[in-house]
Motif scaffolding. Sequence first.
Motif, PDB file in Angstrom:
ATOM      1  N   ALA A  40     -16.596  -0.441 -26.959  1.00  0.00           N
ATOM      2  CA  ALA A  40     -15.397  -1.290 -27.041  1.00  0.00           C
ATOM      3  C   ALA A  40     -15.782  -2.730 -27.369  1.00  0.00           C
ATOM      4  O   ALA A  40     -15.133  -3.378 -28.203  1.00  0.00           O
ATOM      5  N   GLU A  41     -16.837  -3.231 -26.743  1.00  0.00           N
ATOM      6  CA  GLU A  41     -17.296  -4.593 -27.037  1.00  0.00           C
ATOM      7  C   GLU A  41     -17.759  -4.717 -28.477  1.00  0.00           C
ATOM      8  O   GLU A  41     -17.423  -5.673 -29.167  1.00  0.00           O
ATOM      9  N   ARG A  42     -18.526  -3.737 -28.948  1.00  0.00           N
ATOM     10  CA  ARG A  42     -19.067  -3.793 -30.308  1.00  0.00           C
ATOM     11  C   ARG A  42     -17.993  -3.725 -31.386  1.00  0.00           C
ATOM     12  O   ARG A  42     -18.091  -4.374 -32.413  1.00  0.00           O
ATOM     13  N   ILE A  43     -16.996  -2.884 -31.170  1.00  0.00           N
ATOM     14  CA  ILE A  43     -15.969  -2.733 -32.201  1.00  0.00           C
ATOM     15  C   ILE A  43     -14.825  -3.724 -32.017  1.00  0.00           C
ATOM     16  O   ILE A  43     -13.920  -3.777 -32.847  1.00  0.00           O
ATOM     17  N   GLU A  44     -14.881  -4.482 -30.925  1.00  0.00           N
ATOM     18  CA  GLU A  44     -13.895  -5.517 -30.622  1.00  0.00           C
ATOM     19  C   GLU A  44     -12.488  -4.956 -30.454  1.00  0.00           C
ATOM     20  O   GLU A  44     -11.498  -5.503 -30.946  1.00  0.00           O
ATOM     21  N   TYR A  45     -12.428  -3.835 -29.752  1.00  0.00           N
ATOM     22  CA  TYR A  45     -11.165  -3.240 -29.318  1.00  0.00           C
ATOM     23  C   TYR A  45     -11.302  -2.968 -27.830  1.00  0.00           C
ATOM     24  O   TYR A  45     -12.406  -2.867 -27.299  1.00  0.00           O
ATOM     25  N   SER A  46     -10.192  -2.803 -27.166  1.00  0.00           N
ATOM     26  CA  SER A  46     -10.234  -2.520 -25.731  1.00  0.00           C
ATOM     27  C   SER A  46     -10.630  -1.059 -25.496  1.00  0.00           C
ATOM     28  O   SER A  46     -10.524  -0.212 -26.390  1.00  0.00           O
ATOM     29  N   GLN A  47     -11.078  -0.785 -24.281  1.00  0.00           N
ATOM     30  CA  GLN A  47     -11.426   0.591 -23.935  1.00  0.00           C
ATOM     31  C   GLN A  47     -10.225   1.529 -24.067  1.00  0.00           C
ATOM     32  O   GLN A  47     -10.400   2.650 -24.544  1.00  0.00           O
ATOM     33  N   PRO A  48      -9.005   1.098 -23.695  1.00  0.00           N
ATOM     34  CA  PRO A  48      -7.860   1.998 -23.903  1.00  0.00           C
ATOM     35  C   PRO A  48      -7.665   2.393 -25.374  1.00  0.00           C
ATOM     36  O   PRO A  48      -7.284   3.529 -25.672  1.00  0.00           O
ATOM     37  N   VAL A  49      -7.959   1.494 -26.291  1.00  0.00           N
ATOM     38  CA  VAL A  49      -7.861   1.842 -27.712  1.00  0.00           C
ATOM     39  C   VAL A  49      -8.904   2.908 -28.036  1.00  0.00           C
ATOM     40  O   VAL A  49      -8.615   3.895 -28.717  1.00  0.00           O
TER      41      VAL A  49
END
Length: 192
Positions: A40-49
């Motif tokens: 999630a950090e690497r792709i810059e989206y939240s874990q829910p996404v």
Amino acid sequence: MSVQERKQRERAERERLIVDTARELAEQHGWDAVTTRRLAERIEYSQPVLYSHFRGKREIIGAVALDGATELAAELRAATAAAVETRARVTALARAYLDFAARTPHVYDAMFQLDGGLTFASDQSPEPLKDAFAALLETLAEVAGDGVEPGVFTEVFWAALHGLATLTRAGRLPPDAAEQRIQLLVDRLAVA
């Protein structure tokens, strides 16, 4: 393009980004480093996404494995297409398989060592897995021998290749005899 088509394309692009990033992390740091938080950090989206695409790491490993199966099938077919003679095709297939396993060890692990939730050797197996086996069978059926079911022969030859790949990677086999092992495998099993 409709709004729905755009959303589907964006979803597919996010999913591709997740899988590619998981593969990159695994190649750099091993599968233990692939966590949903890190992804999630690497792709810059939240874990829910991330969870809206995959239920967890197991499904992500499965997606990487399916990509790997697609790549392996293409590489096997490319290697065997260049060879004219049957024995040369079988040798090229063995080399291509072992090269793939050595060049992409974490993808190979996703395919054959880790639990990606995939079903093998079944009508329910995903198409990329069936196609990778078909890529082996296309060449190996030619050398199965009289009275030997080509699918079973392919399984045995594949198992031998997998054993060589796994033992070589683990440092259990000296690397200087790699080509000799391939020739021995082809000479002893590919008799037709």
